[in-house]
Design an enzyme around this catalytic site. Sequence first.
Site, PDB file in Angstrom:
ATOM      1  CG  ASP A  94     -25.646  29.116  21.191  1.00  0.00           C
ATOM      2  OD1 ASP A  94     -26.144  30.160  21.671  1.00  0.00           O
ATOM      3  OD2 ASP A  94     -26.319  28.089  20.972  1.00  0.00           O
ATOM      4  CG  ASP A  97     -31.932  35.173  16.828  1.00  0.00           C
ATOM      5  OD1 ASP A  97     -31.906  36.012  15.918  1.00  0.00           O
ATOM      6  OD2 ASP A  97     -32.804  34.284  16.877  1.00  0.00           O
ATOM      7  CG  PHE A 146     -32.370  28.106  12.341  1.00  0.00           C
ATOM      8  CD1 PHE A 146     -32.802  28.837  13.448  1.00  0.00           C
ATOM      9  CD2 PHE A 146     -32.044  26.777  12.501  1.00  0.00           C
ATOM     10  CE1 PHE A 146     -32.912  28.235  14.689  1.00  0.00           C
ATOM     11  CE2 PHE A 146     -32.149  26.163  13.738  1.00  0.00           C
ATOM     12  CZ  PHE A 146     -32.585  26.894  14.849  1.00  0.00           C
ATOM     13  CG  ASP A 153     -30.744  22.745  19.313  1.00  0.00           C
ATOM     14  OD1 ASP A 153     -30.486  23.925  19.650  1.00  0.00           O
ATOM     15  OD2 ASP A 153     -31.844  22.207  19.516  1.00  0.00           O
ATOM     16  NE  ARG A 159     -28.021  20.839  21.824  1.00  0.00           N
ATOM     17  CZ  ARG A 159     -28.603  22.022  21.943  1.00  0.00           C
ATOM     18  NH1 ARG A 159     -27.970  23.105  21.580  1.00  0.00           N
ATOM     19  NH2 ARG A 159     -29.836  22.128  22.421  1.00  0.00           N
TER      20      ARG A 159
HETATM   21  P1  IMP Z   1     -31.823  35.235  21.624  1.00  0.00           P
HETATM   22  O1  IMP Z   1     -32.317  35.288  23.037  1.00  0.00           O
HETATM   23  O2  IMP Z   1     -32.924  35.542  20.639  1.00  0.00           O
HETATM   24  O3  IMP Z   1     -30.589  36.062  21.375  1.00  0.00           O
HETATM   25  O4  IMP Z   1     -31.497  33.729  21.309  1.00  0.00           O
HETATM   26  C1  IMP Z   1     -30.376  33.161  21.741  1.00  0.00           C
HETATM   27  C2  IMP Z   1     -30.552  31.664  21.752  1.00  0.00           C
HETATM   28  O5  IMP Z   1     -31.422  31.201  20.714  1.00  0.00           O
HETATM   29  C3  IMP Z   1     -29.227  31.044  21.494  1.00  0.00           C
HETATM   30  O6  IMP Z   1     -28.564  30.762  22.706  1.00  0.00           O
HETATM   31  C4  IMP Z   1     -29.582  29.777  20.743  1.00  0.00           C
HETATM   32  O7  IMP Z   1     -29.789  28.736  21.666  1.00  0.00           O
HETATM   33  C5  IMP Z   1     -30.881  30.079  20.056  1.00  0.00           C
HETATM   34  N1  IMP Z   1     -30.697  30.411  18.632  1.00  0.00           N
HETATM   35  C6  IMP Z   1     -30.815  31.612  18.032  1.00  0.00           C
HETATM   36  N2  IMP Z   1     -30.573  31.551  16.717  1.00  0.00           N
HETATM   37  C7  IMP Z   1     -30.275  30.258  16.460  1.00  0.00           C
HETATM   38  C8  IMP Z   1     -29.899  29.556  15.249  1.00  0.00           C
HETATM   39  O8  IMP Z   1     -29.766  30.097  14.149  1.00  0.00           O
HETATM   40  N3  IMP Z   1     -29.663  28.223  15.402  1.00  0.00           N
HETATM   41  C9  IMP Z   1     -29.772  27.563  16.588  1.00  0.00           C
HETATM   42  N4  IMP Z   1     -30.100  28.190  17.744  1.00  0.00           N
HETATM   43  C10 IMP Z   1     -30.349  29.527  17.674  1.00  0.00           C
HETATM   44 MG    MG Z   2     -28.786  28.864  23.644  1.00  0.00          MG
END
Ligand code: IMP
Ligand code: MG
Length: 185
Positions: A94, A97, A146, A153, A159
């Site tokens: 999705d 981040d 966020f 979610d 979601r």
């Molecule tokens: P990363 O490993 O930090 O890139 O995080 C990725 C995961 O964190 C995504 O698959 C989401 O499930 C969750 N995530 C990151 N940012 C958000 C947000 O703004 N809203 C909801 N879920 C997020």
């Molecule tokens: Mg995720």
Amino acid sequence: MQTLLTAEQLSEGIDRLARDVRQACGDGPLTVVGVLTGSVVVVSDLIRRLDGPVRLSMVWASSYRGTATRPGRLDLRLDLLPDLTGQHVLLVDDIFDSGRTLDAILADLRGRGAASVRSLVLLRKQGRAEVSIQPDFVGFDIPDLFVVGYGLDYDGAWRHLPHVATLDANDLTPGGTEPAVAPPG
Ligand code: IMP
Ligand code: MG
């Protein structure tokens, strides 16, 4: 809560992503690997736009705990994956981040003898990357806020929204009494 991306913008974005994926990967068999749970909506919309043969498999990852909006420890479950030997694989999540989720899953997938491994995310948050890799396909670059909806979610909720929305400080405070969110960092 404020709408950041409308259902129509998201639909156009998925159309564009599907075209870009087919242009890069060709018209042959593609194994789409979705990351549970946040990717379910983008995966289901994307695979119906990917003309040509598609297989679907899911892995599970979680780096969020309850009401926190910054990543915690990363849990991965990759045991549902089929044999990927010789397959053209597209990992779909999705949002990118910190990038740690995609980085960790890609590292594992690359050790499974696939013919190619590419990655796609619906959203990429600006200025947050903690890893050197970037997704091959990005639907939308968004500010460091966020967001919820279209699969994403907050503490298990939102979601099902057909659009992507930003959460205000009020939305992050269950019951509206005390802050539930740890400060960034
Ligand atoms: P990363 O490993 O930090 O890139 O995080 C990725 C995961 O964190 C995504 O698959 C989401 O499930 C969750 N995530 C990151 N940012 C958000 C947000 O703004 N809203 C909801 N879920 C997020
Ligand atoms: Mg995720």
